[in-house]
Design an enzyme around this catalytic site. Structure first.
Site, mmCIF file in Angstrom:
data_model
loop_
_atom_site.group_PDB
_atom_site.id
_atom_site.type_symbol
_atom_site.label_atom_id
_atom_site.label_comp_id
_atom_site.label_asym_id
_atom_site.label_seq_id
_atom_site.Cartn_x
_atom_site.Cartn_y
_atom_site.Cartn_z
ATOM 1 N N GLU A 10 0.821 -1.209 0.000
ATOM 2 C CA GLU A 10 0.000 0.000 0.000
ATOM 3 C C GLU A 10 0.861 1.269 0.000
ATOM 4 O O GLU A 10 0.539 2.260 -0.654
ATOM 5 C CB GLU A 10 -0.930 0.013 1.214
ATOM 6 N N THR A 26 18.684 -41.271 2.809
ATOM 7 C CA THR A 26 18.974 -40.429 1.641
ATOM 8 C C THR A 26 20.285 -39.680 1.832
ATOM 9 O O THR A 26 21.096 -39.570 0.907
ATOM 10 C CB THR A 26 17.821 -39.435 1.400
#
Length: 352
Positions: free
Chosen positions: A56, A207
Protein backbone atom coordinates in the site's frame (compact mmCIF):
# COMPACT_ATOMS: atom_id res chain seq x y z
CA UNK A 1 -16.69 -18.34 -19.80
CA UNK A 2 -16.62 -16.29 -16.60
CA UNK A 3 -16.18 -12.57 -17.08
CA UNK A 4 -14.35 -10.78 -14.29
CA UNK A 5 -15.95 -7.72 -12.75
CA UNK A 6 -13.93 -4.51 -12.60
CA UNK A 7 -13.19 -5.16 -8.92
CA UNK A 8 -12.01 -8.69 -9.70
CA UNK A 9 -9.75 -7.41 -12.48
CA UNK A 10 -8.04 -5.00 -10.10
CA UNK A 11 -7.61 -7.63 -7.37
CA UNK A 12 -6.22 -9.98 -10.03
CA UNK A 13 -3.70 -7.27 -10.86
CA UNK A 14 -2.84 -7.06 -7.14
CA UNK A 15 -2.22 -10.81 -7.07
CA UNK A 16 -0.01 -10.58 -10.17
CA UNK A 17 2.03 -7.78 -8.59
CA UNK A 18 2.31 -9.64 -5.28
CA UNK A 19 3.70 -12.75 -6.93
CA UNK A 20 6.66 -10.78 -8.31
CA UNK A 21 8.25 -11.09 -4.86
CA UNK A 22 7.72 -14.85 -4.41
CA UNK A 23 10.39 -16.26 -2.09
CA UNK A 24 11.60 -12.80 -0.98
CA UNK A 25 8.98 -11.59 1.52
CA UNK A 26 9.37 -14.11 4.38
CA UNK A 27 8.18 -13.91 7.09
CA UNK A 28 5.70 -11.49 5.53
CA UNK A 29 2.99 -12.46 3.02
CA UNK A 30 3.00 -11.53 -0.66
CA UNK A 31 0.89 -8.41 -1.19
CA UNK A 32 0.12 -6.22 -4.18
CA UNK A 33 -1.91 -3.01 -4.30
CA UNK A 34 -3.54 -0.93 -7.03
CA UNK A 35 -5.06 2.55 -6.74
CA UNK A 36 -7.85 3.44 -9.18
CA UNK A 37 -9.32 6.89 -9.90
CA UNK A 38 -12.41 7.09 -12.12
CA UNK A 39 -11.66 3.80 -13.88
CA UNK A 40 -7.96 4.47 -14.38
CA UNK A 41 -5.02 3.00 -12.47
CA UNK A 42 -3.03 5.90 -11.04
CA UNK A 43 -0.71 3.94 -8.75
CA UNK A 44 0.42 0.44 -7.93
CA UNK A 45 3.06 -1.38 -5.91
CA UNK A 46 3.93 -4.57 -4.10
CA UNK A 47 5.80 -5.66 -0.99
CA UNK A 48 9.27 -6.56 -2.21
CA UNK A 49 11.07 -7.73 0.91
CA UNK A 50 10.59 -8.01 4.68
CA UNK A 51 11.54 -4.74 6.40
CA UNK A 52 10.87 -2.71 3.25
CA UNK A 53 7.67 -0.69 2.60
CA UNK A 54 4.41 -2.59 2.28
CA UNK A 55 2.43 -2.79 -0.96
CA UNK A 56 0.00 0.00 0.00
CA UNK A 57 2.89 2.35 0.80
CA UNK A 58 4.55 1.71 -2.56
CA UNK A 59 1.23 2.16 -4.35
CA UNK A 60 0.48 5.49 -2.63
CA UNK A 61 4.03 6.74 -3.25
CA UNK A 62 3.71 5.91 -6.96
CA UNK A 63 0.71 8.27 -7.38
CA UNK A 64 1.94 11.49 -8.97
CA UNK A 65 -1.06 13.66 -8.13
CA UNK A 66 -1.78 12.91 -4.45
CA UNK A 67 -4.90 15.11 -4.51
CA UNK A 68 -6.64 12.36 -6.50
CA UNK A 69 -6.33 9.92 -3.59
CA UNK A 70 -9.35 11.37 -1.81
CA UNK A 71 -11.51 10.35 -4.79
CA UNK A 72 -9.90 6.94 -5.38
CA UNK A 73 -10.29 3.27 -4.48
CA UNK A 74 -7.37 1.25 -3.16
CA UNK A 75 -7.33 -2.45 -4.03
CA UNK A 76 -5.21 -4.95 -2.10
CA UNK A 77 -5.22 -8.76 -1.99
CA UNK A 78 -4.69 -8.90 1.80
CA UNK A 79 -6.15 -6.86 4.64
CA UNK A 80 -3.97 -3.80 5.39
CA UNK A 81 -2.06 -4.13 8.66
CA UNK A 82 -3.06 -2.23 11.80
CA UNK A 83 0.05 -2.72 13.97
CA UNK A 84 3.45 -1.07 14.19
CA UNK A 85 6.13 -3.54 13.08
CA UNK A 86 9.20 -2.70 11.04
CA UNK A 87 6.92 -0.28 9.19
CA UNK A 88 3.91 1.85 10.29
CA UNK A 89 0.35 0.49 9.84
CA UNK A 90 -0.99 0.60 6.29
CA UNK A 91 -4.55 1.18 7.58
CA UNK A 92 -3.35 4.46 9.10
CA UNK A 93 -1.66 5.41 5.81
CA UNK A 94 -4.97 4.91 3.97
CA UNK A 95 -6.83 7.02 6.57
CA UNK A 96 -4.17 9.76 6.58
CA UNK A 97 -4.37 10.05 2.78
CA UNK A 98 -8.21 10.28 2.88
CA UNK A 99 -8.66 7.31 0.54
CA UNK A 100 -12.44 6.75 0.77
CA UNK A 101 -12.78 3.20 -0.61
CA UNK A 102 -10.80 0.02 -0.07
CA UNK A 103 -11.43 -3.37 -1.73
CA UNK A 104 -9.74 -6.38 -0.11
CA UNK A 105 -9.15 -9.93 -1.31
CA UNK A 106 -9.06 -11.68 2.08
CA UNK A 107 -8.70 -11.09 5.81
CA UNK A 108 -5.23 -11.48 7.33
CA UNK A 109 -5.53 -14.24 9.96
CA UNK A 110 -2.22 -13.24 11.56
CA UNK A 111 -3.26 -12.45 15.15
CA UNK A 112 -1.77 -8.93 15.13
CA UNK A 113 -3.93 -8.02 12.12
CA UNK A 114 -6.98 -10.37 11.97
CA UNK A 115 -9.71 -7.85 11.21
CA UNK A 116 -8.12 -4.97 13.08
CA UNK A 117 -7.06 -3.18 9.91
CA UNK A 118 -10.60 -3.31 8.56
CA UNK A 119 -12.01 -2.12 11.87
CA UNK A 120 -9.56 0.80 12.04
CA UNK A 121 -10.49 1.95 8.52
CA UNK A 122 -14.25 1.56 9.00
CA UNK A 123 -14.11 3.48 12.28
CA UNK A 124 -12.47 6.33 10.35
CA UNK A 125 -15.24 6.33 7.72
CA UNK A 126 -13.50 4.34 4.99
CA UNK A 127 -15.87 2.18 2.95
CA UNK A 128 -14.42 -1.35 2.93
CA UNK A 129 -15.42 -4.25 0.68
CA UNK A 130 -14.06 -7.69 1.55
CA UNK A 131 -13.84 -11.06 -0.21
CA UNK A 132 -13.18 -10.15 -3.85
CA UNK A 133 -11.31 -13.13 -5.37
CA UNK A 134 -11.02 -14.42 -1.81
CA UNK A 135 -10.01 -17.99 -2.72
CA UNK A 136 -7.29 -16.78 -5.09
CA UNK A 137 -6.02 -14.42 -2.39
CA UNK A 138 -5.92 -17.20 0.21
CA UNK A 139 -4.21 -19.49 -2.29
CA UNK A 140 -1.40 -17.05 -3.03
CA UNK A 141 -0.39 -16.84 0.64
CA UNK A 142 -1.19 -20.43 1.61
CA UNK A 143 2.24 -20.84 3.24
CA UNK A 144 1.71 -17.76 5.39
CA UNK A 145 -1.80 -18.83 6.44
CA UNK A 146 -0.78 -22.44 7.18
CA UNK A 147 2.11 -21.21 9.32
CA UNK A 148 -0.09 -18.90 11.41
CA UNK A 149 -3.24 -21.05 11.54
CA UNK A 150 -1.73 -24.54 11.95
CA UNK A 151 1.45 -23.53 13.79
CA UNK A 152 3.65 -25.48 11.39
CA UNK A 153 5.34 -24.93 8.03
CA UNK A 154 3.52 -25.54 4.75
CA UNK A 155 4.78 -29.01 3.79
CA UNK A 156 5.70 -29.88 0.21
CA UNK A 157 6.65 -33.46 -0.66
CA UNK A 158 8.93 -33.94 -3.65
CA UNK A 159 10.36 -36.98 -5.38
CA UNK A 160 11.33 -38.33 -8.80
CA UNK A 161 10.06 -41.70 -9.97
CA UNK A 162 10.49 -43.92 -12.99
CA UNK A 163 7.83 -44.85 -15.53
CA UNK A 164 7.29 -48.07 -13.57
CA UNK A 165 7.02 -46.40 -10.15
CA UNK A 166 10.46 -46.63 -8.51
CA UNK A 167 12.45 -43.84 -6.88
CA UNK A 168 15.77 -45.69 -6.60
CA UNK A 169 17.55 -48.91 -7.43
CA UNK A 170 18.34 -51.30 -4.60
CA UNK A 171 21.78 -50.14 -3.50
CA UNK A 172 24.56 -51.36 -1.23
CA UNK A 173 27.50 -49.45 0.19
CA UNK A 174 29.49 -49.95 -3.02
CA UNK A 175 27.22 -47.52 -4.89
CA UNK A 176 26.51 -45.05 -2.09
CA UNK A 177 27.54 -41.42 -2.39
CA UNK A 178 25.76 -40.38 -5.58
CA UNK A 179 22.03 -39.98 -6.32
CA UNK A 180 20.39 -42.17 -8.95
CA UNK A 181 19.28 -39.75 -11.67
CA UNK A 182 15.78 -40.39 -13.01
CA UNK A 183 14.75 -37.07 -14.58
CA UNK A 184 16.41 -34.72 -17.05
CA UNK A 185 18.21 -31.42 -16.53
CA UNK A 186 15.00 -29.39 -17.06
CA UNK A 187 13.35 -31.19 -14.16
CA UNK A 188 16.46 -30.73 -12.01
CA UNK A 189 16.43 -27.03 -12.80
CA UNK A 190 12.76 -26.86 -11.76
CA UNK A 191 13.72 -28.51 -8.46
CA UNK A 192 16.39 -25.89 -7.80
CA UNK A 193 13.96 -23.09 -8.67
CA UNK A 194 11.55 -24.57 -6.13
CA UNK A 195 14.28 -24.82 -3.49
CA UNK A 196 15.02 -21.12 -3.98
CA UNK A 197 11.35 -20.28 -3.32
CA UNK A 198 10.93 -22.25 -0.08
CA UNK A 199 12.48 -21.74 3.33
CA UNK A 200 13.68 -25.19 4.38
CA UNK A 201 14.44 -28.59 2.89
CA UNK A 202 14.48 -31.96 4.68
CA UNK A 203 15.81 -35.45 3.97
CA UNK A 204 16.04 -38.61 6.05
CA UNK A 205 19.10 -40.53 7.19
CA UNK A 206 19.15 -43.08 4.37
CA UNK A 207 18.97 -40.43 1.64
CA UNK A 208 21.74 -38.44 3.32
CA UNK A 209 23.99 -41.50 3.54
CA UNK A 210 23.16 -43.07 0.15
CA UNK A 211 23.12 -39.89 -1.96
CA UNK A 212 25.42 -37.57 0.02
CA UNK A 213 23.34 -34.58 -1.20
CA UNK A 214 24.34 -30.95 -0.63
CA UNK A 215 20.69 -29.73 -0.79
CA UNK A 216 21.85 -26.41 -2.21
CA UNK A 217 20.48 -24.10 -4.90
CA UNK A 218 22.85 -24.47 -7.83
CA UNK A 219 20.87 -24.47 -11.09
CA UNK A 220 18.82 -21.40 -10.20
CA UNK A 221 19.47 -17.97 -8.72
CA UNK A 222 17.84 -17.46 -5.33
CA UNK A 223 18.02 -17.91 -1.59
CA UNK A 224 19.46 -21.03 0.00
CA UNK A 225 16.86 -22.84 2.14
CA UNK A 226 17.68 -24.06 5.63
CA UNK A 227 19.07 -27.58 5.26
CA UNK A 228 17.46 -30.13 7.59
CA UNK A 229 18.12 -33.83 8.07
CA UNK A 230 16.60 -36.51 10.27
CA UNK A 231 19.51 -38.50 11.73
CA UNK A 232 18.16 -40.06 14.91
CA UNK A 233 21.32 -42.01 15.79
CA UNK A 234 23.81 -39.45 14.38
CA UNK A 235 25.06 -41.90 11.75
CA UNK A 236 26.00 -39.40 9.03
CA UNK A 237 29.79 -39.16 8.67
CA UNK A 238 31.42 -35.83 9.46
CA UNK A 239 32.87 -35.50 5.97
CA UNK A 240 29.45 -35.63 4.29
CA UNK A 241 28.21 -32.54 2.43
CA UNK A 242 25.31 -31.88 4.80
CA UNK A 243 27.74 -31.46 7.69
CA UNK A 244 30.19 -29.19 5.85
CA UNK A 245 28.99 -26.02 7.67
CA UNK A 246 28.87 -24.19 4.34
CA UNK A 247 25.20 -23.34 4.94
CA UNK A 248 22.94 -23.30 8.03
CA UNK A 249 21.94 -26.90 8.73
CA UNK A 250 19.82 -28.54 11.42
CA UNK A 251 20.30 -32.20 12.34
CA UNK A 252 17.27 -33.60 14.18
CA UNK A 253 18.32 -36.49 16.39
CA UNK A 254 17.72 -38.39 19.64
CA UNK A 255 21.23 -38.14 21.12
CA UNK A 256 22.70 -34.65 21.41
CA UNK A 257 22.08 -30.91 21.36
CA UNK A 258 25.06 -28.87 20.20
CA UNK A 259 26.16 -26.34 17.62
CA UNK A 260 29.29 -26.51 15.47
CA UNK A 261 29.72 -23.62 13.08
CA UNK A 262 26.62 -23.42 10.91
CA UNK A 263 25.56 -26.96 11.86
CA UNK A 264 23.14 -27.35 14.76
CA UNK A 265 22.17 -30.66 16.37
CA UNK A 266 18.67 -30.51 17.88
CA UNK A 267 17.71 -33.31 20.27
CA UNK A 268 14.10 -34.48 20.09
CA UNK A 269 12.19 -37.28 21.86
CA UNK A 270 11.18 -40.47 20.02
CA UNK A 271 7.46 -40.38 20.75
CA UNK A 272 6.94 -36.77 19.63
CA UNK A 273 9.72 -36.59 17.04
CA UNK A 274 7.75 -35.33 14.04
CA UNK A 275 5.64 -32.81 15.97
CA UNK A 276 8.70 -31.50 17.80
CA UNK A 277 10.56 -31.19 14.49
CA UNK A 278 7.74 -29.18 12.91
CA UNK A 279 7.39 -27.07 16.06
CA UNK A 280 11.12 -26.29 16.01
CA UNK A 281 10.83 -25.09 12.41
CA UNK A 282 7.74 -23.05 13.34
CA UNK A 283 9.68 -21.38 16.15
CA UNK A 284 12.42 -20.55 13.64
CA UNK A 285 9.76 -18.72 11.55
CA UNK A 286 10.05 -21.30 8.75
CA UNK A 287 6.83 -21.03 6.74
CA UNK A 288 7.54 -23.68 4.10
CA UNK A 289 9.34 -27.02 4.08
CA UNK A 290 10.26 -29.25 1.12
CA UNK A 291 10.66 -32.92 2.03
CA UNK A 292 12.87 -34.58 -0.58
CA UNK A 293 12.91 -38.09 0.84
CA UNK A 294 13.75 -40.87 0.86
CA UNK A 295 10.79 -43.16 0.72
CA UNK A 296 10.56 -43.88 4.46
CA UNK A 297 10.59 -40.17 5.34
CA UNK A 298 8.06 -39.27 2.63
CA UNK A 299 5.76 -42.13 3.56
CA UNK A 300 5.98 -41.21 7.26
CA UNK A 301 4.65 -37.70 6.59
CA UNK A 302 2.00 -39.08 4.22
CA UNK A 303 0.81 -41.63 6.79
CA UNK A 304 0.72 -38.92 9.47
CA UNK A 305 -1.36 -36.76 7.05
CA UNK A 306 1.17 -33.97 7.49
CA UNK A 307 1.59 -32.67 3.96
CA UNK A 308 0.01 -29.95 1.83
CA UNK A 309 1.43 -30.42 -1.68
CA UNK A 310 3.22 -33.23 -3.51
CA UNK A 311 5.49 -32.71 -6.52
CA UNK A 312 5.97 -35.95 -8.43
CA UNK A 313 8.57 -35.78 -11.20
CA UNK A 314 8.37 -38.69 -13.66
CA UNK A 315 11.39 -39.61 -15.78
CA UNK A 316 11.43 -41.57 -19.03
CA UNK A 317 13.33 -44.56 -17.61
CA UNK A 318 12.30 -47.88 -16.06
CA UNK A 319 14.14 -49.69 -13.25
CA UNK A 320 11.94 -52.85 -13.22
CA UNK A 321 12.78 -53.28 -9.52
CA UNK A 322 14.06 -51.20 -6.63
CA UNK A 323 12.68 -48.80 -4.03
CA UNK A 324 9.01 -48.15 -4.72
CA UNK A 325 7.62 -44.61 -4.89
CA UNK A 326 5.53 -43.46 -1.91
CA UNK A 327 1.83 -44.31 -1.86
CA UNK A 328 -0.51 -41.37 -1.32
CA UNK A 329 -3.91 -39.92 -2.12
CA UNK A 330 -4.21 -36.32 -3.26
CA UNK A 331 -6.03 -34.16 -5.76
CA UNK A 332 -4.19 -33.55 -9.02
CA UNK A 333 -3.99 -29.76 -9.46
CA UNK A 334 -1.23 -29.26 -12.00
CA UNK A 335 0.63 -30.88 -14.91
CA UNK A 336 3.76 -29.81 -16.72
CA UNK A 337 5.93 -31.39 -19.40
CA UNK A 338 9.66 -30.81 -18.94
CA UNK A 339 11.08 -32.30 -22.10
CA UNK A 340 11.34 -36.05 -21.56
CA UNK A 341 10.32 -35.63 -17.90
CA UNK A 342 6.90 -34.79 -16.49
CA UNK A 343 5.70 -33.04 -13.36
CA UNK A 344 2.46 -33.80 -11.53
CA UNK A 345 1.37 -31.60 -8.62
CA UNK A 346 -1.11 -32.80 -6.00
CA UNK A 347 -2.86 -31.15 -3.04
CA UNK A 348 -3.99 -32.56 0.27
CA UNK A 349 -7.14 -30.79 1.47
CA UNK A 350 -7.75 -33.10 4.47
CA UNK A 351 -4.62 -32.64 6.55
CA UNK A 352 -3.83 -31.54 10.09
Amino acid sequence: MNHLSQEEKYIKRCLHLAQQAEGNTYPNPMVGSVIVHKGKIIGEGYHRKSGEPHAEVNAVHSVKNKSLLKESTLYVNLEPCAHYGKTPPCSKLIIDNSIPNVVIGCVDSFSEVAGKGIEMMENAGVKVKLGVLEQESLELNRRFFTYHNKKRPYIILKWAETQDGYIDILRNEDNYGQPTWITNEWARRAVHKQRASEQAILVGTQTAIKDNPSLTVRDWKGAQPLRCVIDKKCRIAKDYKLLDSQHPTVVYNLEKAEKKGLTEFVKLSEGEFTRQLLNDLWQRNIQSLIIEGGRATLQHFINANLWDEAYKYIGDVCFHSGVEAPQFKGELVGKQNLGSSKLRVYRNYTNG
